[in-house]
Enzyme design. Structure first.
Site, PDB file in Angstrom:
ATOM      1  N   LYS A 102      30.867  62.340  24.829  1.00 47.18           N
ATOM      2  CA  LYS A 102      30.908  62.152  26.287  1.00 47.18           C
ATOM      3  C   LYS A 102      32.352  62.101  26.782  1.00 47.18           C
ATOM      4  CE  LYS A 102      29.584  58.757  29.834  1.00 47.18           C
ATOM      5  NZ  LYS A 102      28.782  57.544  30.104  1.00 47.18           N
ATOM      6  N   GLU A 113      27.969  54.800  37.361  1.00 48.86           N
ATOM      7  CA  GLU A 113      27.326  53.757  36.557  1.00 48.86           C
ATOM      8  C   GLU A 113      27.397  52.367  37.204  1.00 48.86           C
ATOM      9  OE1 GLU A 113      29.169  54.284  32.748  1.00 48.86           O
ATOM     10  OE2 GLU A 113      28.125  56.175  32.376  1.00 48.86           O
ATOM     11  N   ASP A 157      20.660  57.013  31.761  1.00 49.62           N
ATOM     12  CA  ASP A 157      22.010  56.534  31.483  1.00 49.62           C
ATOM     13  C   ASP A 157      22.506  57.308  30.267  1.00 49.62           C
ATOM     14  OD1 ASP A 157      24.331  55.236  30.792  1.00 49.62           O
ATOM     15  OD2 ASP A 157      23.396  53.316  30.292  1.00 49.62           O
ATOM     16  N   ASP A 188      32.015  47.222  34.107  1.00 52.58           N
ATOM     17  CA  ASP A 188      31.138  48.033  33.262  1.00 52.58           C
ATOM     18  C   ASP A 188      31.953  48.567  32.087  1.00 52.58           C
ATOM     19  OD1 ASP A 188      29.408  49.782  32.085  1.00 52.58           O
ATOM     20  OD2 ASP A 188      29.045  51.006  33.853  1.00 52.58           O
TER      21      ASP A 188
END
Length: 575
Positions: free
Chosen positions: A72, A149, A10, A172
């Site tokens: 990211k 994800e 992850d 999420d």
């Protein structure tokens, strides 16, 4: 292949994790510090040594100009980070984090690891996914599968509930991204029905809102102007993050910033009290942004709140009471946290890795996925005597089950035309200018003919990794070309990836065996900045004792003094 050779990663905005399936059960592996969460942070010291993870995050307060976090969010862009003169792209920074996770996995498993399944936000587009694959390649990881994800979280959930039949929605909300996925579980098959989200919305935005609110109060109440990209701003943001965490369990949070110095050289010790009402007022714009993806995912799945059996929360930011209340209000039921919110995605990635490795313990679990965006091309249309260009022509609609391959045929617009430019876009707007351009290419060798008579067929193939391939066929000749989209500004070429990987091998990385010492010292020094009086004096003496042991290379004394330092930091933080 030995059990656990394939790992699940992850790769998060704020923290990253690595997991494996052993004995049919997924588990998260600890890093060199004995922790499951590795900060997605990179810092460069004055002598050019690169720090990754906890010691890098600890330097974000004391050395903000030499530390990178939240990169990211910039994957697939052409942004470059300057860390004390060392320039690094988001892919290279992510590669450093991936490499650290790989080493942690090898240390935990006792064998070499070079195969991984890596997760990305469902709302990551084509450029961001290719950038993630580039980061894996730079880190020396072979990645056959990139998984969304929420799909990973659904896999981990479905492994526990493979006997049930239900319709669920996964929310999420991580540090930097928000994904919503509607899915159905039936006899071990997890069918993704719709995905929506925001690739630039997460827990860090809540922290930014608090930082802005507190900065305004400090200016009004204390006369200090806290400028961005300064040490004072880094300290204030760290305090805002701690306040956000505290307000998940209490109604008020106290913020103390001793000897805060602004850009003009003014200095004061600042103390503020923040209550939950003021915080939630600051968070209103972020909470409003959370609503639209939830409603869109329900609409795309042809569902209403009453059709949802369970609401599954994933990501650290879903611990916030205001997020739980919003989910409950929109979906008419209390959300579940049946999986550890920080670990669910990594656990699901490990399940997918076990499926890739052929682990019989998970062979009855299957997950489908859908395209999160519409993909198409630009066309022109003649309206009366005028021609309108830049109209979006979808080829693969969002919500299409993956893998998918779709073809559309287009006619030439001019007599004698022998070539045409094909522009590939991603997005939902009717006009191409409002969508994201993925790339352009030129189709040549079209036999000349009258307008409208000569045609080309454009095929888009979108795989399970969310990566796009494009080919064209000149219909009259049957000649087909598989085309490589010209490199977009945010993507590395193959040569650039190779050069980045070679440069990666030459970096002066901090010794892993010294990581516990560096992390402990970095955390202590960051805390020292925030203390005053007797507490600061005690911590300063403890830091000095630890440094002396390090300089003298006294092994057993180093370990003992490190533990003393860690315990003192914990006691001072809990005050």
């Amino acid at each position: 292949m030995p059990e656990g050779t394939y790992i699940g990663i992850d790769l998060g905005t704020t923290y990253s994790l690595v997991a494996v399936v052993e004995g049919g059960v997924p588990r998260v592996l600890t890093n060199r510090l004995g922790e499951v969460l590795t900060p997605s942070a990179v810092s460069v010291t004055e002598d050019g040594t690169v720090l990754v993870g906890a010691p890098a995050r600890a330097r974000a307060t004391t050395h903000p100009s030499r530390t990178a976090m939240w990169f990211k969010r910039d994957m697939g862009s052409d942004r470059s980070y300057d860390l004390g003169g060392m320039k690094m792209r988001p892919e290279e920074l992510s590669a450093l984090v991936l490499s650290e996770l790989r080493k942690d996995a090898e240390a935990a498993l006792g064998r070499t690891v070079d195969e991984a399944v890596v997760t990305v936000p469902a709302y990551f587009g084509e450029l961001q996914r290719r950038a993630t694959r580039d980061a894996c390649e730079i880190a020396g990881l072979h990645v056959e599968r990139i998984i969304n994800e929420p799909t990973a979280a659904a896999l981990a959930y479905g492994l526990q509930h493979r006997d049930r039949e239900l319709r669920a929605i996964v929310l999420d909300l991580g540090g930097g991204t928000f994904d919503v996925t509607v899915l159905e579980i039936m006899e071990g098959v997890i069918e993704i029905q719709a995905s929506a989200g925001d690739a630039r919305l997460g827990g860090e935005d809540f922290v930014d809102c608090l930082t802005q609110r507190l900065s305004g109060r400090i200016a009004r109440e204390h006369g200090l102007q806290v400028a961005p990209n300064t040490e004072a701003h880094a300290r204030l943001r760290e305090a805002a993050e701690q306040a956000k965490l505290a307000l998940s369990s209490t109604d008020t949070a106290r913020i103390a910033l001793p000897e805060l110095r602004d850009a003009k050289g003014n200095q004061k010790s600042v103390e503020l009290e923040l209550d939950i009402a003021e915080a939630e007022e600051a968070w209103k714009p972020v909470l409003e942004r959370l609503e639209l993806p939830i409603l869109r995912a329900l609409r795309d799945a042809s569902a209403v709140a009453a059709d949802i059996d369970e609401v599954i929360l994933v990501g650290g930011a879903t611990r916030m009471p205001c997020v739980v209340r919003l989910a409950s209000k929109l979906l008419k039921r209390l959300p579940l946290r049946t999986l550890p919110v920080d670990e669910a995605v990594a656990l699901g990635a490990a399940v997918q890795a076990a499926l890739k490795a052929g682990d019989v313990a998970v062979e009855d679990v299957v997950a489908t996925d859908v395209a999160p965006f519409t993909l198409g091309t630009a066309v022109g249309e003649r309206l009366g005597d005028s021609r309108v260009d830049g109209i979006y022509s979808p080829i693969i609609e969002r919500g299409t089950p993956l893998p998918a391959s779709r073809v559309q045929t287009y006619a030439m617009s001019a007599d004698g035309q022998t070539s045409t430019s094909v522009d590939v876009y991603q997005g939902e707007h009717a006009r191409c200018e409002h969508n994201q351009l993925l790339g352009k290419y030129l189709v040549k060798g079209i036999p000349p003919d009258l307008a409208g008579k000569q045609t080309i067929a454009i095929r888009f193939t979108y795989d399970l990794n969310g990566l796009l391939e494009v080919d064209t066929t000149i219909v009259s000749t049957g000649v087909t070309q598989t085309l490589v989209i010209e490199r977009s500004p945010g993507l590395l070429s193959k040569d650039e990836v190779a050069r980045a990987r070679a440069a990666f091998q030459r970096l002066k990385l901090h010794p892993r065996d010294a990581l516990p010492n560096t992390a402990a010292l970095g955390r202590a020094e960051a805390l020292y900045v925030e203390l005053t009086g007797e507490a600061r004096s005690r911590l300063g003496g403890c830091i000095a004792d630890f440094r002396a042991a390090l300089e003298n290379q006294e092994g057993s004394i180093i370990e003992r003094r490190r533990e003393i330092l860690k315990r003192l930091c914990q006691s001072l933080l809990s005050r």
